[in-house]
Each structure stands twice: as C-alpha cells, then as structure tokens.
Design a protein around this motif. Structure first.
Motif, PDB file in Angstrom:
ATOM      1  N   ARG A 103     -16.929  47.996  62.937  1.00 11.87           N
ATOM      2  CA  ARG A 103     -16.123  46.911  63.511  1.00 11.87           C
ATOM      3  C   ARG A 103     -15.264  46.277  62.425  1.00 11.87           C
ATOM      4  O   ARG A 103     -15.697  46.153  61.270  1.00 11.87           O
ATOM      5  CB  ARG A 103     -17.017  45.827  64.109  1.00 11.87           C
ATOM      6  CG  ARG A 103     -17.741  46.235  65.349  1.00 11.87           C
ATOM      7  CD  ARG A 103     -18.529  45.054  65.929  1.00 11.87           C
ATOM      8  NE  ARG A 103     -19.147  45.416  67.192  1.00 11.87           N
ATOM      9  CZ  ARG A 103     -20.391  45.840  67.332  1.00 11.87           C
ATOM     10  NH1 ARG A 103     -21.172  45.955  66.271  1.00 11.87           N
ATOM     11  NH2 ARG A 103     -20.873  46.128  68.516  1.00 11.87           N
ATOM     12  N   CYS A 104     -14.087  45.844  62.848  1.00 13.98           N
ATOM     13  CA  CYS A 104     -13.193  45.106  61.959  1.00 13.98           C
ATOM     14  C   CYS A 104     -12.446  44.070  62.791  1.00 13.98           C
ATOM     15  O   CYS A 104     -11.487  44.418  63.491  1.00 13.98           O
ATOM     16  CB  CYS A 104     -12.216  46.044  61.268  1.00 13.98           C
ATOM     17  SG  CYS A 104     -11.074  45.151  60.194  1.00 13.98           S
ATOM     18  N   PRO A 105     -12.854  42.806  62.741  1.00 14.06           N
ATOM     19  CA  PRO A 105     -12.176  41.791  63.549  1.00 14.06           C
ATOM     20  C   PRO A 105     -10.782  41.422  63.041  1.00 14.06           C
ATOM     21  O   PRO A 105      -9.981  40.873  63.782  1.00 14.06           O
ATOM     22  CB  PRO A 105     -13.121  40.586  63.466  1.00 14.06           C
ATOM     23  CG  PRO A 105     -13.914  40.796  62.224  1.00 14.06           C
ATOM     24  CD  PRO A 105     -14.002  42.274  62.016  1.00 14.06           C
ATOM     25  N   MET A 153     -10.617  40.559  54.465  1.00 14.59           N
ATOM     26  CA  MET A 153     -10.637  41.615  55.458  1.00 14.59           C
ATOM     27  C   MET A 153     -12.096  42.046  55.588  1.00 14.59           C
ATOM     28  O   MET A 153     -12.628  42.734  54.709  1.00 14.59           O
ATOM     29  CB  MET A 153      -9.755  42.792  55.037  1.00 14.59           C
ATOM     30  CG  MET A 153      -8.253  42.488  55.058  1.00 14.59           C
ATOM     31  SD  MET A 153      -7.651  41.544  53.652  1.00 14.59           S
ATOM     32  CE  MET A 153      -7.511  42.790  52.400  1.00 14.59           C
ATOM     33  N   ASP A 154     -12.750  41.616  56.651  1.00 13.17           N
ATOM     34  CA  ASP A 154     -14.177  41.871  56.850  1.00 13.17           C
ATOM     35  C   ASP A 154     -14.378  43.083  57.753  1.00 13.17           C
ATOM     36  O   ASP A 154     -13.620  43.300  58.699  1.00 13.17           O
ATOM     37  CB  ASP A 154     -14.859  40.653  57.482  1.00 13.17           C
ATOM     38  CG  ASP A 154     -14.832  39.443  56.570  1.00 13.17           C
ATOM     39  OD1 ASP A 154     -14.749  39.614  55.349  1.00 13.17           O
ATOM     40  OD2 ASP A 154     -14.902  38.311  57.091  1.00 13.17           O
ATOM     41  N   TRP A 155     -15.437  43.836  57.491  1.00 12.32           N
ATOM     42  CA  TRP A 155     -15.776  45.011  58.288  1.00 12.32           C
ATOM     43  C   TRP A 155     -17.271  45.248  58.223  1.00 12.32           C
ATOM     44  O   TRP A 155     -17.935  44.778  57.288  1.00 12.32           O
ATOM     45  CB  TRP A 155     -14.999  46.246  57.797  1.00 12.32           C
ATOM     46  CG  TRP A 155     -14.979  46.413  56.301  1.00 12.32           C
ATOM     47  CD1 TRP A 155     -14.026  45.969  55.434  1.00 12.32           C
ATOM     48  CD2 TRP A 155     -15.982  47.046  55.490  1.00 12.32           C
ATOM     49  NE1 TRP A 155     -14.359  46.289  54.140  1.00 12.32           N
ATOM     50  CE2 TRP A 155     -15.555  46.961  54.141  1.00 12.32           C
ATOM     51  CE3 TRP A 155     -17.173  47.695  55.770  1.00 12.32           C
ATOM     52  CZ2 TRP A 155     -16.284  47.481  53.085  1.00 12.32           C
ATOM     53  CZ3 TRP A 155     -17.921  48.213  54.720  1.00 12.32           C
ATOM     54  CH2 TRP A 155     -17.462  48.104  53.391  1.00 12.32           C
ATOM     55  N   THR A 156     -17.807  45.939  59.224  1.00  4.73           N
ATOM     56  CA  THR A 156     -19.239  46.228  59.261  1.00  4.73           C
ATOM     57  C   THR A 156     -19.496  47.636  59.797  1.00  4.73           C
ATOM     58  O   THR A 156     -18.731  48.156  60.610  1.00  4.73           O
ATOM     59  CB  THR A 156     -20.009  45.240  60.171  1.00  4.73           C
ATOM     60  OG1 THR A 156     -19.486  45.312  61.491  1.00  4.73           O
ATOM     61  CG2 THR A 156     -19.930  43.818  59.637  1.00  4.73           C
ATOM     62  N   SER A 170     -12.671  55.638  69.322  1.00  6.58           N
ATOM     63  CA  SER A 170     -12.246  54.238  69.340  1.00  6.58           C
ATOM     64  C   SER A 170     -13.006  53.448  70.401  1.00  6.58           C
ATOM     65  O   SER A 170     -13.259  53.942  71.505  1.00  6.58           O
ATOM     66  CB  SER A 170     -10.740  54.174  69.607  1.00  6.58           C
ATOM     67  OG  SER A 170     -10.297  52.838  69.563  1.00  6.58           O
ATOM     68  N   ILE A 171     -13.380  52.197  70.083  1.00  6.16           N
ATOM     69  CA  ILE A 171     -14.042  51.282  71.012  1.00  6.16           C
ATOM     70  C   ILE A 171     -13.520  49.871  70.782  1.00  6.16           C
ATOM     71  O   ILE A 171     -12.745  49.625  69.856  1.00  6.16           O
ATOM     72  CB  ILE A 171     -15.590  51.310  70.855  1.00  6.16           C
ATOM     73  CG1 ILE A 171     -15.988  50.886  69.430  1.00  6.16           C
ATOM     74  CG2 ILE A 171     -16.164  52.680  71.205  1.00  6.16           C
ATOM     75  CD1 ILE A 171     -17.480  50.644  69.262  1.00  6.16           C
ATOM     76  N   GLU A 172     -13.970  48.939  71.614  1.00  5.03           N
ATOM     77  CA  GLU A 172     -13.689  47.509  71.469  1.00  5.03           C
ATOM     78  C   GLU A 172     -12.195  47.234  71.328  1.00  5.03           C
ATOM     79  O   GLU A 172     -11.757  46.523  70.409  1.00  5.03           O
ATOM     80  CB  GLU A 172     -14.494  46.912  70.321  1.00  5.03           C
ATOM     81  CG  GLU A 172     -15.990  47.050  70.551  1.00  5.03           C
ATOM     82  CD  GLU A 172     -16.845  46.408  69.490  1.00  5.03           C
ATOM     83  OE1 GLU A 172     -16.317  45.802  68.546  1.00  5.03           O
ATOM     84  OE2 GLU A 172     -18.075  46.538  69.608  1.00  5.03           O
ATOM     85  N   ALA A 173     -11.422  47.782  72.261  1.00  9.71           N
ATOM     86  CA  ALA A 173      -9.969  47.564  72.304  1.00  9.71           C
ATOM     87  C   ALA A 173      -9.307  47.878  70.972  1.00  9.71           C
ATOM     88  O   ALA A 173      -8.369  47.199  70.547  1.00  9.71           O
ATOM     89  CB  ALA A 173      -9.658  46.133  72.745  1.00  9.71           C
ATOM     90  N   GLY A 174      -9.800  48.923  70.310  1.00 11.88           N
ATOM     91  CA  GLY A 174      -9.177  49.354  69.061  1.00 11.88           C
ATOM     92  C   GLY A 174      -9.635  48.618  67.817  1.00 11.88           C
ATOM     93  O   GLY A 174      -9.158  48.891  66.723  1.00 11.88           O
ATOM     94  N   HIS A 175     -10.580  47.682  67.927  1.00 13.74           N
ATOM     95  CA  HIS A 175     -11.082  46.967  66.746  1.00 13.74           C
ATOM     96  C   HIS A 175     -12.423  47.512  66.273  1.00 13.74           C
ATOM     97  O   HIS A 175     -13.118  46.884  65.481  1.00 13.74           O
ATOM     98  CB  HIS A 175     -11.189  45.462  67.024  1.00 13.74           C
ATOM     99  CG  HIS A 175      -9.868  44.774  66.952  1.00 13.74           C
ATOM    100  ND1 HIS A 175      -9.397  44.177  65.811  1.00 13.74           N
ATOM    101  CD2 HIS A 175      -8.899  44.630  67.874  1.00 13.74           C
ATOM    102  CE1 HIS A 175      -8.204  43.679  66.034  1.00 13.74           C
ATOM    103  NE2 HIS A 175      -7.876  43.944  67.289  1.00 13.74           N
ATOM    104  N   GLY A 176     -12.769  48.696  66.754  1.00 12.37           N
ATOM    105  CA  GLY A 176     -14.020  49.304  66.333  1.00 12.37           C
ATOM    106  C   GLY A 176     -14.005  50.794  66.574  1.00 12.37           C
ATOM    107  O   GLY A 176     -13.076  51.345  67.170  1.00 12.37           O
TER     108      GLY A 176
END
Length: 195
Positions: free
Chosen positions: A148-150, A186-189, A128-134
C-alpha cells in the motif's frame, strides 16, 4: 548480485539507481558509473561520482528491527538528501517504509519527479488493488502480501531480473512517482495476509 557472464553494457545497466528498489529523482542515477566504451574504458565499471556521505543505522528491540539510512548522491545536482526508514515487525509479516527528500542546503529542488521502485522476483505475481493505491502480491508458495502507498498511485511495470544463473528474465516492479516536495514523506507498507 549479477552473474559475471553478463555483457559489459548489462553490467553497467544493473548498477544504475533505477535498477534497484530505491528512490530516484528525474530518473537520474545517484552515482555516475564509467561505461565500457570509448574513453570510459580506462575507468570501466568504476564510480566516477556519487554519494560522499552515507549513513546507515540498525536497531533491534522487542518491537522488531528498524533501519534508518541516507545518502547525498542527489545533493550536488538537486540540493536534496534521500532518507529512508524501514521498520519490520518481530514476525516479519509487516514492513513499513518512509522515503523523504531533505534539503541539503539553500538550493533544494522544488521541481522534478521522484520515482520509487520495488523490483519483484519473477515468481511473484502482482495485481493492482485499492483503486490503484495498492498491489496484491502472490508468491510461488501461495503467500499473499498487500503493498500500500497512500501518498501516490502504484503502477505495475515491466522489469528485468538479472541475478538468476540462467540469465536475465522478465519480471515486474511496483512504481510510485510524484512531484518532488522537500520534506514530504512518502510512506508505504508491505503486509502479509493470513487466512
């Protein structure tokens, strides 16, 4: 694919929606598949009900490859059509995706939970990275990818890899979930990191 050596119950389990890298609603399958026990044995492994309208379009140009797909497997129960778009850059180092649930009529659901899963190969490590959003993904050959998923937190959960010739093995999956809101994107990369 799934090896033929799997027991009947496992062959059904690997065909449910949650066993694939896609979206489900309230953990319900988009298709109902007959089991191998009781009265279901007569239809064992056959799809009893599922999407009636499936669309898949692929485009390729100098910007890369784009795929647009949709199915109405949730239309009857939830009044929603699942749409997914995927764009891959020419180098294959960036993948952008978007999932949407579009009303299929007047009875579109405004409740329930969507879950998007990405099952990983057992040789891929995830953290897990980016405070749980990645999530940072590291392949067996050392490639590093960032997911990543904002729109929602990303959890890393247990999964099972069935496609190996040596039988099922434990692995991980990336899971995104949230409330069903028709027309919400729902966007993700996935993006490869280069040193």
């Amino acid at each position: 694919g799934v090896p033929e050596s799997l027991q009947a119950a496992s062959r059904v389990a690997v065909r449910v929606t949650a066993a694939h890298s896609t979206l489900s609603i309230d953990d319900q399958p988009s298709s109902l598949i007959a089991g191998y026990h009781g009265a279901d044995r007569l239809l064992a492994g056959r799809i009893i009900s599922g999407p009636k309208h499936v669309v898949a379009e692929r485009y390729e140009n100098a910007d890369g490859i784009t795929i647009h797909a949709s199915h109405d497997g949730y239309a009857q129960r939830f009044g929603l059509v699942h749409e997914r778009g995927i764009a891959i850059n020419p180098e294959g180092s960036a993948i952008a995706g978007r999932d949407r649930l579009v009303p299929a009529g007047k009875k579109a659901s405004h409740g329930g939970t969507y879950t998007i899963r990405f099952h990983l190969h057992p040789s891929v490590r995830a953290g897990s990275i980016e405070a749980g959003h990645g999530a940072l993904l590291v392949t067996a050959d050392g490639q590093r990818w960032i997911f990543r998923c904002p729109c929602a937190p990303v959890s890393i959960e247990d999964s099972i890899f069935f496609a190996g010739p040596d039988g099922p093995r434990g692995t991980s999956q990336l899971v995104i979930s949230g409330p069903v809101v028709p027309e919400q994107s729902m966007d993700w990369t996935f993006e490869r990191q280069f040193d």
